[in-house]
Design an enzyme around this catalytic site. Structure first.
Site, PDB file in Angstrom:
ATOM      1  N   LEU A  33      62.238 -38.145  81.830  1.00  0.00           N
ATOM      2  CA  LEU A  33      60.976 -37.401  81.746  1.00  0.00           C
ATOM      3  C   LEU A  33      61.091 -35.989  82.313  1.00  0.00           C
ATOM      4  CD1 LEU A  33      58.431 -40.202  82.766  1.00  0.00           C
ATOM      5  CD2 LEU A  33      59.256 -39.574  80.484  1.00  0.00           C
ATOM      6  N   GLU A  35      58.553 -32.002  82.315  1.00  0.00           N
ATOM      7  CA  GLU A  35      57.156 -31.546  82.312  1.00  0.00           C
ATOM      8  C   GLU A  35      56.485 -31.633  80.940  1.00  0.00           C
ATOM      9  OE1 GLU A  35      56.657 -27.753  84.413  1.00  0.00           O
ATOM     10  OE2 GLU A  35      58.304 -28.463  85.679  1.00  0.00           O
ATOM     11  N   HIS A  37      56.806 -34.177  78.804  1.00  0.00           N
ATOM     12  CA  HIS A  37      56.245 -35.536  78.789  1.00  0.00           C
ATOM     13  C   HIS A  37      55.022 -35.613  79.703  1.00  0.00           C
ATOM     14  CE1 HIS A  37      60.675 -36.553  78.059  1.00  0.00           C
ATOM     15  NE2 HIS A  37      60.082 -37.021  76.983  1.00  0.00           N
TER      16      HIS A  37
HETATM   17  P1  AMP Z   1      60.809 -38.169  73.645  1.00  0.00           P
HETATM   18  O1  AMP Z   1      60.970 -38.802  74.971  1.00  0.00           O
HETATM   19  O2  AMP Z   1      61.754 -37.033  73.396  1.00  0.00           O
HETATM   20  O3  AMP Z   1      60.735 -39.167  72.511  1.00  0.00           O
HETATM   21  O4  AMP Z   1      59.383 -37.467  73.675  1.00  0.00           O
HETATM   22  C1  AMP Z   1      58.214 -38.182  73.945  1.00  0.00           C
HETATM   23  C2  AMP Z   1      57.014 -37.316  73.653  1.00  0.00           C
HETATM   24  O5  AMP Z   1      57.069 -36.147  74.465  1.00  0.00           O
HETATM   25  C3  AMP Z   1      56.975 -36.842  72.196  1.00  0.00           C
HETATM   26  O6  AMP Z   1      55.631 -36.860  71.745  1.00  0.00           O
HETATM   27  C4  AMP Z   1      57.486 -35.427  72.300  1.00  0.00           C
HETATM   28  O7  AMP Z   1      57.037 -34.583  71.269  1.00  0.00           O
HETATM   29  C5  AMP Z   1      56.927 -35.008  73.645  1.00  0.00           C
HETATM   30  N1  AMP Z   1      57.679 -33.867  74.169  1.00  0.00           N
HETATM   31  C6  AMP Z   1      59.020 -33.792  74.356  1.00  0.00           C
HETATM   32  N2  AMP Z   1      59.375 -32.562  74.810  1.00  0.00           N
HETATM   33  C7  AMP Z   1      58.224 -31.843  74.898  1.00  0.00           C
HETATM   34  C8  AMP Z   1      57.915 -30.507  75.288  1.00  0.00           C
HETATM   35  N3  AMP Z   1      58.855 -29.650  75.670  1.00  0.00           N
HETATM   36  N4  AMP Z   1      56.619 -30.121  75.261  1.00  0.00           N
HETATM   37  C9  AMP Z   1      55.655 -30.986  74.857  1.00  0.00           C
HETATM   38  N5  AMP Z   1      55.872 -32.261  74.485  1.00  0.00           N
HETATM   39  C10 AMP Z   1      57.137 -32.679  74.495  1.00  0.00           C
END
Ligand code: AMP
Length: 281
Positions: A33, A35, A37
């Site tokens: 995780l 910021e 997330h």
């Molecule tokens: P992940 O763990 O990469 O599958 O991401 C989980 C959620 O967090 C997804 O909805 C991503 O789009 C979101 N997320 C990941 N990185 C970012 C970021 N830099 N800014 C905003 N949301 C993010």
């Protein structure tokens, strides 16, 4: 923060919360995780009574030669970070329970899944839509939060929810960036110091496009050429795609009119990074 591992227990928890009229907010993650997330968790806290965060590195959204086995896993640190936001539940399902032997069913959103990232990751989005469907069925959220960094992903999920009449509201949240503009990503952990610094060129190219459009440039080909040249100044950054597309269909556009999504994917060292910017002309 209650930790739940079994599907049955998660389902029972949600059923009970719903029977008490609680609104369940859901954030699905693969952990490691950051910021980005946490911004989703913070918004979920504001907009729901009960917040469920899941951490599950979903095997079926990785291609055979991709980084499933090396994907960063840091559950202990993740729990520490989540504590500050105090979600009601951390759901950490087991891969064997989610995908037992004999698992055969997939959910796939046509067309949108084949564009952009779908070109180089042909089975990625069906892995995403399948796991998100399963998680929605288990957690029964009223509202679920996704990041605009994965623009294509949130669009595909919205389409899936609409097409399958899933009773959940999808909210897309803005991209959270590092101090120097690099979009936060769990995969940034793969980058060496040199790669980390070169990777900022992706956001710089998007910012350049924004600036040129603000200054009145309307020739999309020129803008894309300049973006490509700028990214080319960092030889270790290998572009997978750099596109200007309609934000609702992901079809490529030839000219700048209305809302246009500028989207980039590139390999930097072992990481494949994505970034995007929505512009209005
Ligand atoms: P992940 O763990 O990469 O599958 O991401 C989980 C959620 O967090 C997804 O909805 C991503 O789009 C979101 N997320 C990941 N990185 C970012 C970021 N830099 N800014 C905003 N949301 C993010």
């Amino acid at each position: 923060m209650r930790e739940i591992k079994s599907i049955r227990e998660m389902r029972l928890f949600s059923q009970k919360a719903k029977s008490h009229g609680k609104k369940i907010g859901f954030v699905a993650t693969m952990g490691a995780l950051h910021e980005g997330h946490l911004s989703l968790v913070a918004e979920a806290k504001k907009r729901s009574d009960i917040v469920v965060v899941s951490i599950f590195v979903n095997p079926i959204q990785f291609g055979p030669s991709e980084d499933y086995h090396h994907y960063p896993r840091s559950l202990k640190k993740d729990k520490e970070q989540l504590k500050h936001f105090d979600p009601s539940v951390l759901f950490i399902p087991d891969a064997k329970e989610m995908f037992p032997d004999g698992f055969k069913t997939h959910v796939e959103v046509d067309a949108l899944s084949k564009k952009m990232c779908g070109r180089s990751r042909p089975t990625h989005f069906r892995g995403v839509t399948t796991i998100v469907t399963k998680l929605f069925n288990i957690v029964s959220p009223d509202i679920a939060f996704f990041g605009a960094k994965d623009f294509q992903q949130q669009l595909i999920i919205k389409q899936m929810v609409k097409d399958l009449d899933l009773p959940v509201e999808i909210v897309a949240m803005p991209i959270v960036r590092e101090f120097d503009g690099l979009a936060m990503s769990s995969r940034n952990a793969y980058l060496s110091a040199k790669e980390r610094s070169s990777a900022t060129i992706l956001n710089k190219a998007l910012s350049l496009a924004k600036l040129e459009i603000e200054k009145g440039e309307r020739d999309l080909r020129k803008i894309l050429f300049r973006m490509r040249s700028l990214i080319g100044s960092e030889p270790i950054v290998r572009i997978d795609y750099l596109l200007a597309v309609k934000p609702d269909t992901l079809e490529e556009v030839e000219s700048l009119k209305g809302k246009v999504l500028l989207a980039v994917a590139a390999h930097v060292g072992k990481a494949r990074l994505i970034d995007n910017l929505l512009v209005s002309v």
